[in-house]
Design an enzyme around this catalytic site. Structure first.
Site, PDB file in Angstrom:
ATOM      1  N   CYS A   4       0.865  -1.184   0.000  1.00 31.68           N
ATOM      2  CA  CYS A   4       0.000   0.000   0.000  1.00 31.68           C
ATOM      3  C   CYS A   4       0.901   1.233   0.000  1.00 31.68           C
ATOM      4  O   CYS A   4       1.691   1.433   0.930  1.00 31.68           O
ATOM      5  CB  CYS A   4      -0.915   0.013   1.217  1.00 31.68           C
ATOM      6  SG  CYS A   4      -1.804   1.576   1.401  1.00 31.68           S
ATOM      7  N   CYS A   7       0.525   3.405   3.112  1.00 31.46           N
ATOM      8  CA  CYS A   7       1.177   2.824   4.294  1.00 31.46           C
ATOM      9  C   CYS A   7       2.691   3.030   4.219  1.00 31.46           C
ATOM     10  O   CYS A   7       3.340   3.291   5.241  1.00 31.46           O
ATOM     11  CB  CYS A   7       0.833   1.350   4.422  1.00 31.46           C
ATOM     12  SG  CYS A   7      -0.820   1.021   5.068  1.00 31.46           S
ATOM     13  N   ASP A  30      -0.506  16.257  -2.092  1.00 33.22           N
ATOM     14  CA  ASP A  30      -0.748  15.344  -3.206  1.00 33.22           C
ATOM     15  C   ASP A  30       0.371  15.505  -4.230  1.00 33.22           C
ATOM     16  O   ASP A  30       0.807  16.621  -4.539  1.00 33.22           O
ATOM     17  CB  ASP A  30      -2.108  15.644  -3.847  1.00 33.22           C
ATOM     18  CG  ASP A  30      -2.587  14.519  -4.739  1.00 33.22           C
ATOM     19  OD1 ASP A  30      -3.576  13.856  -4.392  1.00 33.22           O
ATOM     20  OD2 ASP A  30      -1.958  14.294  -5.810  1.00 33.22           O
ATOM     21  N   HIS A  46      -4.652   1.159   8.423  1.00 39.24           N
ATOM     22  CA  HIS A  46      -5.066   0.924   7.040  1.00 39.24           C
ATOM     23  C   HIS A  46      -6.525   0.485   6.943  1.00 39.24           C
ATOM     24  O   HIS A  46      -6.917  -0.522   7.523  1.00 39.24           O
ATOM     25  CB  HIS A  46      -4.189  -0.143   6.371  1.00 39.24           C
ATOM     26  CG  HIS A  46      -4.602  -0.437   4.961  1.00 39.24           C
ATOM     27  ND1 HIS A  46      -4.009   0.175   3.871  1.00 39.24           N
ATOM     28  CD2 HIS A  46      -5.578  -1.226   4.470  1.00 39.24           C
ATOM     29  CE1 HIS A  46      -4.601  -0.248   2.768  1.00 39.24           C
ATOM     30  NE2 HIS A  46      -5.561  -1.107   3.106  1.00 39.24           N
ATOM     31  N   ASN A  87     -13.332   9.992  -2.175  1.00 42.33           N
ATOM     32  CA  ASN A  87     -13.722   9.040  -3.217  1.00 42.33           C
ATOM     33  C   ASN A  87     -13.833   7.649  -2.619  1.00 42.33           C
ATOM     34  O   ASN A  87     -12.987   7.235  -1.814  1.00 42.33           O
ATOM     35  CB  ASN A  87     -12.683   9.038  -4.343  1.00 42.33           C
ATOM     36  CG  ASN A  87     -12.695  10.324  -5.147  1.00 42.33           C
ATOM     37  OD1 ASN A  87     -13.746  10.923  -5.366  1.00 42.33           O
ATOM     38  ND2 ASN A  87     -11.521  10.768  -5.574  1.00 42.33           N
ATOM     39  N   GLY A  93     -13.906   6.985  -8.893  1.00 44.91           N
ATOM     40  CA  GLY A  93     -12.575   7.256  -9.417  1.00 44.91           C
ATOM     41  C   GLY A  93     -11.472   6.983  -8.408  1.00 44.91           C
ATOM     42  O   GLY A  93     -10.316   7.347  -8.652  1.00 44.91           O
ATOM     43  N   HIS A  98      -6.336   3.138   0.200  1.00 38.80           N
ATOM     44  CA  HIS A  98      -6.116   3.445   1.618  1.00 38.80           C
ATOM     45  C   HIS A  98      -6.917   4.727   1.809  1.00 38.80           C
ATOM     46  O   HIS A  98      -6.595   5.751   1.182  1.00 38.80           O
ATOM     47  CB  HIS A  98      -4.619   3.644   1.905  1.00 38.80           C
ATOM     48  CG  HIS A  98      -4.282   3.937   3.331  1.00 38.80           C
ATOM     49  ND1 HIS A  98      -3.307   3.257   4.032  1.00 38.80           N
ATOM     50  CD2 HIS A  98      -4.766   4.873   4.192  1.00 38.80           C
ATOM     51  CE1 HIS A  98      -3.212   3.750   5.263  1.00 38.80           C
ATOM     52  NE2 HIS A  98      -4.089   4.745   5.379  1.00 38.80           N
ATOM     53  N   HIS A 100      -8.627   8.106   2.149  1.00 36.92           N
ATOM     54  CA  HIS A 100      -8.014   9.437   2.249  1.00 36.92           C
ATOM     55  C   HIS A 100      -9.033  10.516   1.920  1.00 36.92           C
ATOM     56  O   HIS A 100      -9.833  10.365   1.000  1.00 36.92           O
ATOM     57  CB  HIS A 100      -6.811   9.569   1.311  1.00 36.92           C
ATOM     58  CG  HIS A 100      -7.090   9.155  -0.109  1.00 36.92           C
ATOM     59  ND1 HIS A 100      -7.129   7.833  -0.499  1.00 36.92           N
ATOM     60  CD2 HIS A 100      -7.365   9.869  -1.215  1.00 36.92           C
ATOM     61  CE1 HIS A 100      -7.402   7.753  -1.785  1.00 36.92           C
ATOM     62  NE2 HIS A 100      -7.570   8.972  -2.246  1.00 36.92           N
ATOM     63  N   HIS A 102      -9.304  14.254   0.414  1.00 38.71           N
ATOM     64  CA  HIS A 102      -8.607  15.310  -0.321  1.00 38.71           C
ATOM     65  C   HIS A 102      -9.060  16.656   0.260  1.00 38.71           C
ATOM     66  O   HIS A 102     -10.274  16.891   0.376  1.00 38.71           O
ATOM     67  CB  HIS A 102      -9.007  15.317  -1.803  1.00 38.71           C
ATOM     68  CG  HIS A 102      -8.648  14.088  -2.571  1.00 38.71           C
ATOM     69  ND1 HIS A 102      -7.620  14.071  -3.502  1.00 38.71           N
ATOM     70  CD2 HIS A 102      -9.201  12.855  -2.589  1.00 38.71           C
ATOM     71  CE1 HIS A 102      -7.566  12.862  -4.054  1.00 38.71           C
ATOM     72  NE2 HIS A 102      -8.512  12.103  -3.520  1.00 38.71           N
TER      73      HIS A 102
END
Ligand code: 5GP
Ligand code: ZN
Length: 114
Positions: A4, A7, A30, A46, A87, A93, A98, A100, A102
């Site tokens: 991952c 991770c 990002d 995770h 997402n 998309g 893992h 997250h 944005h």
């Protein structure tokens, strides 16, 4: 979790530009920013997607959201506004499995998103 990428970022096996870190979460820029400010916030534990967060771990979600708000304030975009995106699974998309958030800001966002 093996293989991952996020991770590996948590474990510092893969470099990242860290914005914030505590015992439960990591926030980093990002690699392919879609806005002047584009930060990813992840739990250190995770979970692949929102669908995998169990009820008893729900506190991590509010912690991530309030840290996103704090980063928005620190980066000076809180007043003008920002967007937080989560997402989930293929149709959204999602590319990295893992979970997250944005945090996007520093420009006018469009609605609806694509
Ligand atoms: P998703 O489409 O899964 O919601 O978003 C994954 C995000 O992770 C994308 O915006 C992509 O640019 C970012 N990303 C993928 N790999 C890396 C990486 O190795 N480092 C960083 N900093 N961001 C990454
Ligand atoms: Zn992971």
């Amino acid at each position: 979790m093996d293989n991952c990428i996020f991770c590996k970022i948590i474990n510092k096996e893969v470099p990242s530009k860290i914005v914030y870190e505590d015992e439960r979460v990591l926030a980093f820029d990002d690699i392919n920013p879609r806005a002047p400010i584009h930060v990813l916030l992840i739990p250190k534990e995770h979970f692949g997607t929102l669908n995998e967060i169990p009820e008893e771990k729900k506190d991590i979600l509010s912690h991530l959201l309030l840290k996103a708000r704090q980063i928005a304030q620190e980066k000076g975009i809180a007043e003008n506004g920002y967007r937080i995106v989560l997402n989930t699974e293929r149709d959204s998309g999602q590319e990295v499995f893992h979970i997250h958030f944005h945090l996007l800001g520093g420009r006018q966002m469009k609605w609806p998103p694509g």
